[in-house]
Design an enzyme around this catalytic site. Structure first.
Site, mmCIF file in Angstrom:
data_model
loop_
_atom_site.group_PDB
_atom_site.id
_atom_site.type_symbol
_atom_site.label_atom_id
_atom_site.label_comp_id
_atom_site.label_asym_id
_atom_site.label_seq_id
_atom_site.Cartn_x
_atom_site.Cartn_y
_atom_site.Cartn_z
ATOM 1 N N GLY A 11 42.714 39.020 42.764
ATOM 2 C CA GLY A 11 42.794 38.251 41.527
ATOM 3 C C GLY A 11 44.235 38.020 41.105
ATOM 4 O O GLY A 11 45.094 38.877 41.290
ATOM 5 N N ARG A 72 40.584 36.068 48.555
ATOM 6 C CA ARG A 72 39.994 37.285 49.106
ATOM 7 C C ARG A 72 39.602 36.988 50.544
ATOM 8 O O ARG A 72 39.191 35.877 50.868
ATOM 9 C CB ARG A 72 38.787 37.717 48.267
ATOM 10 C CG ARG A 72 39.158 37.926 46.798
ATOM 11 C CD ARG A 72 38.021 38.512 45.984
ATOM 12 N NE ARG A 72 38.298 38.442 44.552
ATOM 13 C CZ ARG A 72 39.055 39.290 43.878
ATOM 14 N NH1 ARG A 72 39.632 40.290 44.536
ATOM 15 N NH2 ARG A 72 39.244 39.155 42.587
ATOM 16 N N ASP A 103 43.735 47.279 44.403
ATOM 17 C CA ASP A 103 43.435 48.341 45.354
ATOM 18 C C ASP A 103 42.992 47.808 46.722
ATOM 19 O O ASP A 103 43.348 48.364 47.763
ATOM 20 C CB ASP A 103 42.384 49.303 44.784
ATOM 21 C CG ASP A 103 41.106 48.598 44.348
ATOM 22 O OD1 ASP A 103 41.041 47.365 44.417
ATOM 23 O OD2 ASP A 103 40.167 49.306 43.935
ATOM 24 N N THR A 125 47.539 43.373 38.818
ATOM 25 C CA THR A 125 46.171 43.167 38.358
ATOM 26 C C THR A 125 46.120 43.371 36.849
ATOM 27 O O THR A 125 46.749 44.310 36.338
ATOM 28 C CB THR A 125 45.177 44.133 39.039
ATOM 29 O OG1 THR A 125 43.931 44.112 38.349
ATOM 30 C CG2 THR A 125 45.697 45.559 39.049
ATOM 31 N N ASP A 127 43.718 44.474 35.249
ATOM 32 C CA ASP A 127 42.790 45.566 34.918
ATOM 33 C C ASP A 127 43.479 46.905 34.635
ATOM 34 O O ASP A 127 42.877 47.790 34.026
ATOM 35 C CB ASP A 127 41.786 45.768 36.053
ATOM 36 C CG ASP A 127 40.970 44.516 36.343
ATOM 37 O OD1 ASP A 127 40.792 43.710 35.414
ATOM 38 O OD2 ASP A 127 40.536 44.339 37.492
ATOM 39 N N ASP A 129 44.039 49.275 36.680
ATOM 40 C CA ASP A 129 43.145 50.285 37.261
ATOM 41 C C ASP A 129 43.695 50.921 38.542
ATOM 42 O O ASP A 129 42.939 51.486 39.331
ATOM 43 C CB ASP A 129 41.771 49.675 37.537
ATOM 44 C CG ASP A 129 41.826 48.506 38.520
ATOM 45 O OD1 ASP A 129 42.943 48.043 38.860
ATOM 46 O OD2 ASP A 129 40.752 48.048 38.951
ATOM 47 N N ARG A 171 37.061 44.848 34.950
ATOM 48 C CA ARG A 171 36.242 45.366 36.049
ATOM 49 C C ARG A 171 35.621 46.689 35.631
ATOM 50 O O ARG A 171 34.881 46.724 34.655
ATOM 51 C CB ARG A 171 37.072 45.485 37.340
ATOM 52 C CG ARG A 171 36.231 45.420 38.589
ATOM 53 C CD ARG A 171 37.046 45.271 39.850
ATOM 54 N NE ARG A 171 38.061 46.283 40.041
ATOM 55 C CZ ARG A 171 38.692 46.504 41.175
ATOM 56 N NH1 ARG A 171 38.419 45.768 42.237
ATOM 57 N NH2 ARG A 171 39.608 47.433 41.269
#
Length: 319
Positions: A11, A72, A103, A125, A127, A129, A171
């Site tokens: 993303g 992707r 990741d 990202t 996120d 995360d 996410r």
């Protein structure tokens, strides 16, 4: 180290262009050649590789998205796909690679290093995360986008005396919801890292109404469930008119904040330094205010830290 390649994968996130710019200019400063790989690992497999110079990254630091595009790639997850990518790397004389992404992108970087191509990962990202870094590129911009939306929605919520449920991205991580919720003064924040009871959320809303509160904002991280369903539950349990807003992909776009531009620039430059030192299979992170390197394998195996102190503070301030 003679020629460095740079790609963005997964993303997109605001600040990726600033990181690309830093990689290219830092490499050129040290006398290295630089190539850009378009469309992530898919472009690496298909040979979408172009030389980059100082002009290639002019006037991009303020732009969202990624000038290298992103995609992707399921094929890269196979041994055959990675061999194709390795063939292109050898064909173009790439001796080191910088991968900007999340990741999944880091797992690809780990595989390439094992195949003999030193690769450094930069966490990009919204996120937030990725373990072993306090912040990922794009997170701060996404949070500010959400806060701006909260402020605008609150105006309408106040005018119509309504409860609004706002669903945000992230996410399986609740960082966007948690930080934006604290900064935006949300009444309730529902995130995957903390258990929630819809009955308790409703009781909190009723307590607010009993003391004269005419509107409420509830922030829902996408990893906890659909905002529409939670909004319907609240309306059924309270009888109050409830509206739901799903912010969606506007959180990924827009001009990056000063924080994200600076973070991306520091990380991009440091990634080149690591390659010059002969390092590979490393990710760049910010810890405190220091830019540091961490082993990708260790980072991917490390549980992501959850800041319960901020979450608890949100509950206290929204009583």
């Amino acid at each position: 180290m003679q020629k460095i390649g740079v790609l963005t994968s997964g993303g997109d996130a605001p600040g990726m262009n600033a990181a690309i710019r830093a990689v290219v200019r830092k490499a050129i400063y040290h006398g290295l050649d630089v190539v850009g790989v378009k469309r992530g690992y898919s472009g690496l497999i298909n040979g979408e590789i172009e030389a980059m110079d100082l002009g290639s990254v002019a006037d991009i630091i303020h732009r969202g998205g990624t000038v290298l595009y992103t995609a992707r790639c399921e094929e890269f997850k196979t041994p055959e796909g990675r061999q194709k990518a390795l063939g292109m790397i050898r064909k173009h004389g790439i001796t080191g690679l910088v991968v900007i992404g999340g990741d999944g992108s880091f797992r690809g970087a780990e595989k390439l290093t094992q195949m003999g191509v030193p690769t450094i990962g930069i966490p990009g990202t919204i996120d937030n995360d990725i373990p072993c870094t306090d912040y990922t590129i794009g997170f701060d911009t996404a949070v500010n986008t959400v806060i701006e939306a909260i402020d605008k929605i609150r105006d309408t919520a106040t005018s119509h005396e309504r409860t609004y449920v706002i669903e945000v991205m992230g996410r399986n991580a609740g960082d966007i919801a948690m930080i934006a919720g604290v900064a935006g003064g949300a009444e309730s924040i529902l995130i995957p890292e903390a258990p929630y009871n819809i009955q308790q959320t409703v009781e909190k809303l009723k307590r607010g109404a009993a003391r004269g509160k005419r509107h409420s904002i509830i922030l829902v991280a996408e990893g906890i469930g659909k905002g529409m369903e939670i909004g319907e539950q609240i309306q059924e349990m309270t009888g109050w008119e409830t509206r739901v807003t799903v912010l969606g992909h506007i959180q990924r776009g827009g001009s990056p904040t000063a924080f994200d531009r600076t973070l991306a620039s520091r990380m991009g430059a440091f990634a080149v330094e690591l390659l010059l030192q002969g390092e590979g299979k490393k990710m760049v992170g910010i810890n405190g205010n220091a830019i540091q390197a961490h082993d990708i394998e260790t980072a991917l195996a490390t549980p992501r830290a959850f800041n319960s102190e901020i979450y608890d503070l949100a509950g206290i301030l929204s009583i």
